[in-house]
Design an enzyme around this catalytic site. Structure first.
Site, PDB file in Angstrom:
ATOM      1  N   THR A  28      15.931  -7.501  43.720  1.00  0.00           N
ATOM      2  CA  THR A  28      15.273  -6.690  44.732  1.00  0.00           C
ATOM      3  C   THR A  28      14.175  -5.864  44.079  1.00  0.00           C
ATOM      4  O   THR A  28      14.446  -5.041  43.211  1.00  0.00           O
ATOM      5  CB  THR A  28      16.301  -5.778  45.429  1.00  0.00           C
ATOM      6  OG1 THR A  28      17.221  -6.593  46.145  1.00  0.00           O
ATOM      7  CG2 THR A  28      15.632  -4.812  46.383  1.00  0.00           C
ATOM      8  N   HIS A 178      24.412 -14.269  50.299  1.00  0.00           N
ATOM      9  CA  HIS A 178      24.745 -13.069  49.526  1.00  0.00           C
ATOM     10  C   HIS A 178      26.011 -12.446  50.108  1.00  0.00           C
ATOM     11  O   HIS A 178      25.987 -11.783  51.140  1.00  0.00           O
ATOM     12  CB  HIS A 178      23.584 -12.088  49.609  1.00  0.00           C
ATOM     13  CG  HIS A 178      23.642 -10.967  48.626  1.00  0.00           C
ATOM     14  ND1 HIS A 178      24.750 -10.695  47.844  1.00  0.00           N
ATOM     15  CD2 HIS A 178      22.719 -10.027  48.276  1.00  0.00           C
ATOM     16  CE1 HIS A 178      24.499  -9.650  47.072  1.00  0.00           C
ATOM     17  NE2 HIS A 178      23.266  -9.228  47.320  1.00  0.00           N
ATOM     18  N   ASN A 181      28.258  -7.426  46.077  1.00  0.00           N
ATOM     19  CA  ASN A 181      27.623  -6.119  45.855  1.00  0.00           C
ATOM     20  C   ASN A 181      27.759  -5.138  47.012  1.00  0.00           C
ATOM     21  O   ASN A 181      26.930  -4.247  47.174  1.00  0.00           O
ATOM     22  CB  ASN A 181      26.148  -6.301  45.502  1.00  0.00           C
ATOM     23  CG  ASN A 181      25.943  -7.056  44.225  1.00  0.00           C
ATOM     24  OD1 ASN A 181      26.893  -7.290  43.478  1.00  0.00           O
ATOM     25  ND2 ASN A 181      24.720  -7.473  43.955  1.00  0.00           N
ATOM     26  N   TYR A 183      27.619  -5.543  50.344  1.00  0.00           N
ATOM     27  CA  TYR A 183      26.855  -5.721  51.576  1.00  0.00           C
ATOM     28  C   TYR A 183      27.757  -6.343  52.656  1.00  0.00           C
ATOM     29  O   TYR A 183      28.954  -6.480  52.468  1.00  0.00           O
ATOM     30  CB  TYR A 183      25.586  -6.503  51.280  1.00  0.00           C
ATOM     31  CG  TYR A 183      24.694  -5.747  50.318  1.00  0.00           C
ATOM     32  CD1 TYR A 183      24.176  -4.489  50.675  1.00  0.00           C
ATOM     33  CD2 TYR A 183      24.406  -6.231  49.041  1.00  0.00           C
ATOM     34  CE1 TYR A 183      23.408  -3.755  49.783  1.00  0.00           C
ATOM     35  CE2 TYR A 183      23.631  -5.498  48.154  1.00  0.00           C
ATOM     36  CZ  TYR A 183      23.134  -4.259  48.526  1.00  0.00           C
ATOM     37  OH  TYR A 183      22.373  -3.529  47.645  1.00  0.00           O
ATOM     38  N   ASN A 238      28.426   0.100  45.614  1.00  0.00           N
ATOM     39  CA  ASN A 238      28.296   0.407  47.040  1.00  0.00           C
ATOM     40  C   ASN A 238      29.633   0.770  47.677  1.00  0.00           C
ATOM     41  O   ASN A 238      29.889   0.482  48.849  1.00  0.00           O
ATOM     42  CB  ASN A 238      27.655  -0.758  47.803  1.00  0.00           C
ATOM     43  CG  ASN A 238      26.134  -0.707  47.777  1.00  0.00           C
ATOM     44  OD1 ASN A 238      25.554   0.370  47.733  1.00  0.00           O
ATOM     45  ND2 ASN A 238      25.492  -1.866  47.805  1.00  0.00           N
TER      46      ASN A 238
END
Length: 367
Positions: A28, A178, A181, A183, A238
């Site tokens: 990113t 994805h 992480n 999300y 996260n």
């Protein structure tokens, strides 16, 4: 188990054939046009610089919907304008003889209402969470999230399928889902963030249901051998937590194994947050999951060339994804092949900005 493979031996990831195993990780960088999440010429130059003949680039996390946004400047694949803007980037990578897959992404609760059109971010369950999103005002505490209703989940699957279709139209060689992480898909997978009591919560079979539905929908568009999945077992990034990561992620690997995926991409627990490396840890997660996944495995997690070669020689992984070293070294594969020193990276320019710290890192030139 050991073998004779090296970082620079060929590899087939499903239908994607590579001449070497130095993979560019999804990174990113937040350089897309802020008006519409549209990729641009600066991004084209960045990816073209890092395209090595016969190598694989996993594109940066790319949002599948407006409600999936969490980082201003991250590109999308939810409009035709975004799809059209990806085409010259993909063409530039192909012109250098490399392959590129699009990483499909929904951030879930890691968002802010200013990025989602005023809507509350969505997640698996409402549990205490303190995170930040990247907004027009910089890093900002996330907005309160709400749990997706059971009846809304099919629309999320459709968003992934639509983005996958646009990736195909843009000319990508495949897609990566994805599910790592912290999300949205990871928020469903892990029981620290999933307290649901419907068919998407409770047992790992239920918590993995959304991921499997997304995989199956995307495979319908791409066919066998061109879809990968990224997982991050044991990661607390996260705000994630899980009561039995070892058993749960083994189940996920087994459930994915029969679906003719191109690869499984595993973020190692040697990465703490986005920077710190836990010394001494090998590719433990990838090694464990490859015993339950019948296909190629890519490991990511702050490896250098020597460590990457060792993991491939041991037979723990099939390829290694490099992140920060690829940021600072557009010619990373050739530097690793010949043992050349690496440019240092500048963390201050990782997220957002212009060409500085993005397209101005030099390739190696002999004195």
């Amino acid at each position: 188990m050991s073998n004779t493979n090296t970082l620079f031996s060929s590899l087939e990831l499903g239908e994607i054939r590579l001449d070497h195993r130095v993979v560019m990780a999804p990174l990113t960088r937040l350089r897309a046009d802020r008006d519409g999440d549209v990729p641009n010429a600066l991004m084209r130059d960045y990816y073209a610089q890092r395209a090595s003949a016969g190598g694989l680039i996993i594109g940066e996390a790319t949002t599948v919907s407006v409600t999936g946004r969490g980082y201003l400047g991250a590109p999308g694949l939810y409009t035709d304008a975004q799809m059209a803007a990806w085409k010259p980037i993909v063409a530039a990578v192909h012109a250098r003889g490399a392959r590129i897959v699009a990483q499909l992404w929904h951030v879930g609760r890691t968002s802010h209402a200013s990025l989602t059109g005023g809507a509350a971010p969505v997640t698996a369950s409402v549990v205490p969470y303190e995170g930040v999103a990247f907004t027009a005002d910089g890093w900002t505490p996330v907005s309160p999230a709400r749990a997706l209703a059971t009846t809304e989940i099919s629309a999320v699957v459709d968003d992934y399928a639509s983005a996958a279709r646009r990736a195909l139209q843009a000319g990508f060689d495949g897609v990566e889902i994805h599910a790592a992480n912290g999300y949205l898909l990871d928020q469903f997978l892990q029981d620290g963030s999933n307290r649901r009591t419907d068919r998407y919560g409770g047992s790992i079979e239920n918590r993995a249901r959304l991921l499997i539905e997304v995989v199956d929908a995307v495979r319908t568009i791409w066919g066998a051998g061109r879809v990968g999945v990224r997982l991050s077992p044991s990661s607390g990034f996260n705000g994630m937590s899980n009561s039995d990561s070892e058993s749960d992620f083994r189940y996920v690997a087994q459930a994915l194994s029969g679906r003719q995926l191109a690869y499984l991409h595993v973020v190692e627990p040697r990465v703490v947050g986005s920077e710190e490396i836990a010394a001494g840890l090998h590719a433990v997660a990838a090694r464990d999951l490859r015993a339950h996944f019948g296909g190629p495995v890519i490991a990511a997690g702050g490896f250098d060339g020597t460590e990457a070669q060792a993991e491939i020689t041991r037979g723990h992984v099939d390829a290694v994804a490099f992140g920060r070293h690829f940021i600072a070294n557009p010619d990373l594969p050739s530097r690793l092949r010949t043992g050349l020193p690496l440019n240092p990276y500048d963390r201050a320019t990782f997220y957002g900005g212009d060409a500085r710290g993005y397209t101005d890192y030099p390739v190696w030139k002999a004195a």
